[in-house]
Design a protein around this motif. Structure first.
Motif, short mmCIF file in Angstrom:
data_model
loop_
_atom_site.label_atom_id
_atom_site.label_comp_id
_atom_site.label_asym_id
_atom_site.label_seq_id
_atom_site.Cartn_x
_atom_site.Cartn_y
_atom_site.Cartn_z
N GLU A 75 -24.14 -63.75 -1.10
CA GLU A 75 -24.89 -62.49 -1.15
C GLU A 75 -26.38 -62.74 -0.95
OE1 GLU A 75 -23.77 -59.36 -1.36
OE2 GLU A 75 -21.67 -59.98 -1.46
N GLU A 76 -26.88 -63.87 -1.45
CA GLU A 76 -28.30 -64.19 -1.29
C GLU A 76 -28.66 -64.32 0.19
OE1 GLU A 76 -26.19 -66.05 -3.29
OE2 GLU A 76 -26.82 -65.14 -5.17
N THR A 77 -27.76 -64.93 0.96
CA THR A 77 -28.00 -65.09 2.39
C THR A 77 -28.01 -63.74 3.10
OG1 THR A 77 -26.99 -67.29 2.33
CG2 THR A 77 -27.25 -66.27 4.49
N ILE A 78 -27.14 -62.83 2.68
CA ILE A 78 -27.13 -61.49 3.27
C ILE A 78 -28.50 -60.84 3.09
CG2 ILE A 78 -26.17 -59.15 3.08
CD1 ILE A 78 -23.50 -60.50 2.24
N ASP A 119 -27.17 -70.21 5.04
CA ASP A 119 -25.76 -70.30 4.71
C ASP A 119 -24.96 -69.21 5.42
OD1 ASP A 119 -23.82 -71.74 3.46
OD2 ASP A 119 -24.10 -70.86 1.48
N CYS A 120 -25.08 -69.18 6.76
CA CYS A 120 -24.32 -68.22 7.57
C CYS A 120 -24.19 -68.75 8.99
CB CYS A 120 -24.98 -66.84 7.57
SG CYS A 120 -26.55 -66.75 8.44
N ASP A 121 -23.16 -68.29 9.66
CA ASP A 121 -22.93 -68.65 11.06
C ASP A 121 -23.00 -67.37 11.89
OD1 ASP A 121 -22.34 -71.22 10.10
OD2 ASP A 121 -20.18 -70.81 10.04
N ILE A 122 -23.56 -67.48 13.09
CA ILE A 122 -23.59 -66.37 14.04
C ILE A 122 -22.50 -66.68 15.07
CG2 ILE A 122 -24.94 -65.12 15.78
CD1 ILE A 122 -26.11 -64.82 12.98
#
Length: 183
Positions: A75-78, A119-122
């Motif tokens: 959620e922090e990355t969002i 902490d996410c991938d596109i």
């Protein structure tokens, strides 16, 4: 195993443009079930129903060709990604770690793992697990947050955020006819 009701809530209920992106995944995983998934044309509804009569498969969707998926791990990355100007989207998939957000993308490009060190991938290529998918390794079923809308109605992922520093340097060097280290 995906029963008839779950199947109706996944591939069969999707808009045709999502159904055309359907890729059967190996049971309990998020890996394509068949080697020809990249070259095979879209499945018809009858083929999908027959496929599930013959066996148990998870549900995948191809990304690319105007569809981009952001795979968040927290959620922090969002919140951090949205602070960069990425808009909210009406369609997400809740996953075992966090969620996948769906966007329209106006250009093609590579998938970016740990985008900008976050902490996410596109995901702009390949396949993503879609609702009704069951992951054996984490005991989780993927579910929709919101209802699918046509890709043309999805918010556009900001193109300027997809350009990486190395690509900008190479473009400047080419445009100004400079060695890469001077750009």
């Amino acid at each position: 195993m995906i029963d008839g009701e779950l199947l109706k809530g996944s591939v069969l209920s999707l808009l045709p443009e999502y159904r055309e992106r359907f890729v059967p995944l190996k049971p309990g995983t998020k890996r394509p079930a068949f080697d020809n998934w990249l070259t095979r044309g879209p499945y018809t509804l009858d083929e999908i129903v027959e496929l599930y009569r013959r066996g148990d498969f998870n549900v995948g969707l191809r990304v690319g060709n105007r569809l981009l998926v952001v795979d968040y791990e927290s959620e922090e990355t969002i919140a951090l990604v949205h602070s960069l100007g990425v808009p909210e989207t009406p369609i997400s998939v809740l996953t075992h770690r966090c969620r996948h957000d769906y966007y329209q993308c106006l250009s093609e490009g590579k998938t970016k793992i740990k985008w900008r060190g976050m902490d996410c991938d596109i995901k702009r290529t390949g396949v993503v697990a879609a609702p009704a998918t069951w992951r054996d390794d984490v005991s989780c079923r993927y579910v929709w947050r919101g209802r699918p809308v046509p890709i043309s109605e999805l918010p556009v992922f900001p193109e300027e955020l997809l350009i990486e520093r190395e690509e900008v340097r190479a473009h400047i060097a080419t445009t100004l006819d400079l060695p890469d280290d001077r750009a």
